[in-house]
Scaffold this active site. Structure first.
Site: not given
Ligand SMILES: Cc1cc2nc3c(=O)[nH]c(=O)nc-3n(C[C@H](O)[C@H](O)[C@H](O)COP(=O)(O)OP(=O)(O)OC[C@H]3O[C@@H](n4cnc5c(N)ncnc54)[C@H](O)[C@@H]3O)c2cc1C
Length: 307
Positions: A98, A132, A183
């Protein structure tokens, strides 16, 4: 609401002190579900375990928003040391970082210098560095720095776009035109309605549009989500358009939906796990709790078990 609450709590010093004392104490401690450990050795051990199960990885040395240049210099040194340790350990050479950790809040030029120092060490050793994306006040400057480095010939870097932001589809066109690796995430931060969709359905729809755009026109995109519906759509779109599983990857966070990670790997998809480690794990941990209320139950059970 939950997300907002946890973002506020993540700034609480008292809670941070308490969590830092107990959150990582034992192997069973509550934060260990989402964070590989406080040291690079613990991160390497977690990475080896993931690689043995066929996962790819990216390591993230936790820490954000440093408030002075000494801290930024120290964070840069730690990153360079982590890069050396990753290379020596023989695990996959891929890290995420970051810009506020490198001093972006203090002085932009210093943050760029610090990033350059990391790239100078990492790129010749074959690393890929993912920058990120933080909350919306940093979107412009993060993409500007990314573009500048790209213009200066750095090609082992990648960007992140958040489907929650109104602007992201335009940003995607630009990054696709560069040929940069993106990403795609939904976005981890609570954002105002002037810049971001407030409704989950809108965030998901934008994610799907950007995802298909990336699959069709992007450069080796990373679809970072745990959402089974999005993952299904990606699989279907790729199949229907003859896009092989070597042309993109799924990414998920350490400790989240391990079942889905394993399933995708079994089906022949590439899965990269984001492995956070380091002493500054508290804000990251709080963001993960805020994303999913069920995690709070998990934490409470952990606290009770940890007494
Ligand atoms: C590899 C990676 C890198 C990332 N980098 C960034 C970044 O640089 N900047 C940024 O703003 N965000 C980043 N994120 C976070 C992202 O923005 C989301 O906040 C996060 O991934 C939750 O969203 P989702 O797409 O999984 O879907 P959602 O709709 O939030 O969740 C879908 C399903 O995923 C599961 N799930 C989601 N989150 C969780 C949790 N915390 N604990 C348990 N189960 C969960 C649940 O089953 C949920 O029903 C990153 C995420 C990943 C996977």
């Amino acid at each position: 609401m939950t997300r907002f609450l946890f973002q506020s709590l993540s700034r609480s010093r008292a809670l941070k002190a308490l969590a830092s004392r107990y959150g990582m104490r034992r192997r069973s401690s509550l934060a260990r579900r989402f964070i590989a450990g406080e040291t690079i050795d613990e991160a390497v051990a977690a990475a080896r375990d993931l690689q043995a199960r066929g996962m790819m990885l990216t390591l993230d040395l936790l820490g954000e928003s440093v408030t002075n240049l000494d801290e930024a210099t120290a964070a840069t040194r730690q990153y360079v040391a982590a890069i050396d340790a990753i290379a020596a350990a023989g695990i996959e050479r891929n890290v995420s970082l970051k810009l506020t950790q490198l001093g972006l809040d203090v002085d932009k030029a210093s943050a760029v210098d610090n990033l350059r120092k990391i790239l100078e060490r990492a790129e010749p050793a074959g690393f890929f560095i993912r920058v990120d994306m933080e909350n919306s006040p940093y979107t412009d400057v993060t993409l500007e720095i990314f573009n500048t480095l790209w213009r200066h010939g750095h090609r082992q870097i990648g960007a992140v776009l958040q489907s929650a932001l109104h602007r992201s589809e335009r940003d995607l066109e630009q990054l696709n035109a560069l040929g940069a690796r993106v990403r795609l995430v939904k976005g981890a931060y609570k954002e105002p309605k002037s810049v971001a969709f407030q409704n989950k359905l809108d965030v998901d729809r934008a994610y799907e549009r950007m995802m298909t755009n990336l699959l069709a026109q992007g450069t080796y995109p990373a679809l970072a989500t745990h959402d089974p519906a999005m993952i299904d759509r990606a699989r279907r779109f790729a199949r229907e358009h003859g896009i092989g599983p070597d042309r993109f990857e799924f990414q998920m966070l350490y400790g989240i939906r391990r079942d889905l990670q394993a399933e995708l790997h079994r089906e022949g998809y590439r899965v990269r796990v984001y492995v956070p480690f380091g002493r500054e794990w508290f804000p990251y941990f709080m963001r993960r709790l805020g994303e999913r209320p069920a995690n709070i139950g998990f934490v409470i059970r952990g606290v009770l078990a940890d007494r």
